[in-house]
Design a protein around this motif. Structure first.
Motif, short mmCIF file in Angstrom:
data_model
loop_
_atom_site.label_atom_id
_atom_site.label_comp_id
_atom_site.label_asym_id
_atom_site.label_seq_id
_atom_site.Cartn_x
_atom_site.Cartn_y
_atom_site.Cartn_z
N ASN A 169 8.24 -19.47 -37.22
CA ASN A 169 7.18 -18.48 -37.12
C ASN A 169 7.65 -17.13 -37.67
OD1 ASN A 169 4.59 -17.47 -36.16
ND2 ASN A 169 5.79 -16.34 -34.64
N LEU A 170 6.94 -16.64 -38.68
CA LEU A 170 7.24 -15.32 -39.21
C LEU A 170 6.68 -14.28 -38.26
CD1 LEU A 170 8.36 -13.42 -41.28
CD2 LEU A 170 6.32 -13.76 -42.68
N ASP A 171 7.57 -13.66 -37.51
CA ASP A 171 7.17 -12.67 -36.52
C ASP A 171 7.30 -11.28 -37.14
OD1 ASP A 171 6.69 -11.32 -34.03
OD2 ASP A 171 7.47 -13.06 -32.98
N THR A 172 7.45 -10.28 -36.32
CA THR A 172 7.49 -8.92 -36.84
C THR A 172 8.48 -8.09 -36.02
OG1 THR A 172 6.09 -7.04 -37.45
CG2 THR A 172 5.57 -8.13 -35.38
N ASN A 173 8.34 -6.80 -36.07
CA ASN A 173 9.23 -5.87 -35.39
C ASN A 173 8.91 -5.83 -33.89
OD1 ASN A 173 10.56 -3.56 -34.42
ND2 ASN A 173 10.42 -2.55 -36.40
N LYS A 174 9.76 -6.44 -33.07
CA LYS A 174 9.50 -6.51 -31.62
C LYS A 174 9.49 -5.14 -30.97
CE LYS A 174 12.74 -9.39 -30.53
NZ LYS A 174 13.63 -10.16 -29.64
N VAL A 175 10.27 -4.22 -31.51
CA VAL A 175 10.37 -2.89 -30.90
C VAL A 175 9.00 -2.22 -30.83
CG1 VAL A 175 11.35 -0.57 -31.19
CG2 VAL A 175 12.77 -2.58 -31.60
N PHE A 176 8.16 -2.46 -31.84
CA PHE A 176 6.87 -1.79 -31.89
C PHE A 176 5.85 -2.40 -30.93
CE2 PHE A 176 7.46 0.01 -36.44
CZ PHE A 176 8.41 0.88 -35.93
N GLY A 198 11.48 -27.96 -32.31
CA GLY A 198 12.34 -26.78 -32.38
C GLY A 198 11.54 -25.60 -32.89
N ILE A 199 11.81 -24.41 -32.33
CA ILE A 199 11.06 -23.20 -32.70
C ILE A 199 12.04 -22.12 -33.15
CG2 ILE A 199 9.54 -21.36 -31.88
CD1 ILE A 199 8.44 -23.39 -29.83
N VAL A 200 11.74 -21.53 -34.30
CA VAL A 200 12.51 -20.38 -34.79
C VAL A 200 11.56 -19.23 -35.03
CG1 VAL A 200 13.98 -19.46 -36.63
CG2 VAL A 200 14.24 -21.84 -35.90
N SER A 201 11.85 -18.07 -34.46
CA SER A 201 11.09 -16.85 -34.73
C SER A 201 11.91 -15.96 -35.65
CB SER A 201 10.77 -16.09 -33.43
OG SER A 201 9.67 -16.67 -32.78
N ILE A 202 11.31 -15.59 -36.78
CA ILE A 202 11.97 -14.70 -37.73
C ILE A 202 11.43 -13.30 -37.54
CG2 ILE A 202 12.29 -14.15 -40.16
CD1 ILE A 202 11.96 -17.06 -40.83
N HIS A 203 12.33 -12.35 -37.32
CA HIS A 203 11.93 -10.96 -37.13
C HIS A 203 12.38 -10.11 -38.32
CE1 HIS A 203 10.61 -11.55 -32.99
NE2 HIS A 203 11.66 -12.35 -32.87
N CYS A 204 11.47 -9.28 -38.81
CA CYS A 204 11.80 -8.36 -39.89
C CYS A 204 11.02 -7.08 -39.68
CB CYS A 204 11.50 -8.97 -41.25
SG CYS A 204 9.76 -9.38 -41.49
N ASP A 205 11.40 -6.04 -40.39
CA ASP A 205 10.71 -4.75 -40.26
C ASP A 205 9.81 -4.54 -41.46
OD1 ASP A 205 9.91 -2.31 -39.37
OD2 ASP A 205 11.82 -1.30 -39.63
N ILE A 206 10.30 -3.95 -42.54
CA ILE A 206 9.48 -3.70 -43.72
C ILE A 206 9.98 -4.54 -44.89
CG2 ILE A 206 8.81 -1.99 -45.46
CD1 ILE A 206 8.76 0.11 -43.32
#
Length: 299
Positions: A106-113, A150-158
């Motif tokens: 799963n292409l996720d996003t910036n968790k901090v926000f 199996g689940i993979v979360s990908i986190h990226c910012d910009i």
């Protein structure tokens, strides 16, 4: 570094948008890779691009091993975007649970926000509260779900790069700088962000897919990040220099040291498993120059 492609059948859930189009450009020659689109006019069975409504048939016919979920917010009524996006991804996952899917990325996003401590002024100047809320809701659903997949979360910012027509931050600043002399108002100028060039992002996906047999956890988080962080002001000054712009930068915003520390902690490449064996190759200076050069030539 060139990998021997694993003999896995992979489905990417969208070739629409900037990231999706670059995913297709990189992987379309692999006959084991299939793609979905929301746009009827983009469907091409010869090129293995199917409409999203054909998902059930595709899962039944092609014996998909890995699903890479590249679903963003669907364009529509702003009052229902959050609901649509979350239910859309949840519906996708529930469909594949009934199949013999081995891995869901799963292409996720910036968790901090997604944190309540982040000022609304930052969120409103970015992708918006509904976007981050929706991503967080689906992320929490994946963490709590019980499945053999199996689940993979990908986190990226910009993620940035040339020819991005979606008015993303980097390209927006470049377009405002080229050939213009009026002032540019830069909000949240002291906020740091992590900028990853599109080629590095696609390289990360390639590394992950080719290392998928090493994933042993039911749920794994990975991080796509450059090695250095830059404030929005630093980034804008770099673009001004590259474009030889006479534009005056008006810097607004307060000190975001607390948020910046959270971002640095979030996008730590040491959090990635050692077997992933990936690191970014394109510096911000080099990446920005490619964006500027193509923009100045109208490409």
């Amino acid at each position: 570094l060139i990998f021997k492609m694993l003999n896995k059948i992979v489905l990417f859930t969208s070739v629409d948008g900037y990231i999706g189009s670059n995913i297709y450009k990189r992987f379309n020659k692999n006959k084991n890779y299939f793609f979905l689109t929301d746009k009827i006019n983009r469907v091409s069975l010869r090129n293995r691009i199917y409409h999203y409504n054909d998902l059930d048939d595709l899962l039944d016919q092609k014996k998909i091993d890995i699903v890479f979920n590249n679903r963003g917010v669907i364009v529509g009524d702003s009052n229902i975007i959050k609901r649509i996006n979350y239910l859309d991804s949840k519906n996708l996952f529930n469909k594949i649970k009934k199949k013999n899917i081995k891995l869901f990325i799963n292409l996720d996003t910036n968790k901090v926000f997604s944190l309540n401590t982040v000022p609304k002024s930052i969120i409103s100047k970015g992708k918006g509260e509904t976007y981050y809320d929706s991503k967080a809701k689906f992320r929490n659903f994946l963490k709590k779900t019980k499945s053999d997949i199996g689940i993979v979360s990908i986190h990226c910012d910009i993620v940035y790069g040339p020819r991005d027509k979606l008015h993303k931050f980097v390209n927006k600043i470049v377009s405002k700088m080229i050939g213009k002399k009026e002032s540019l108002i830069l909000y949240n100028s002291q906020l740091i962000r992590n900028f990853i060039y599109i080629n590095d992002f696609i390289s990360f996906i390639e590394h992950l897919l080719n290392s998928s047999n090493k994933i042993k956890k039911n749920y794994l988080e990975c991080f796509v990040a450059s090695k250095r962080f830059f404030t929005l002001l630093e980034l804008t000054k770099k673009i001004k220099k590259l474009t030889n712009s006479k534009c005056k930068i008006v810097s607004l915003g307060t000190d975001y040291s607390d948020i910046n520390l959270l971002l640095i902690e979030e996008f730590d490449l040491n959090k990635n498993p050692s077997w992933l064996n990936w690191e970014p190759k394109v510096s911000l200076d080099k990446g920005l120059k490619r964006v500027v050069d193509l923009s100045e030539n109208g490409l």
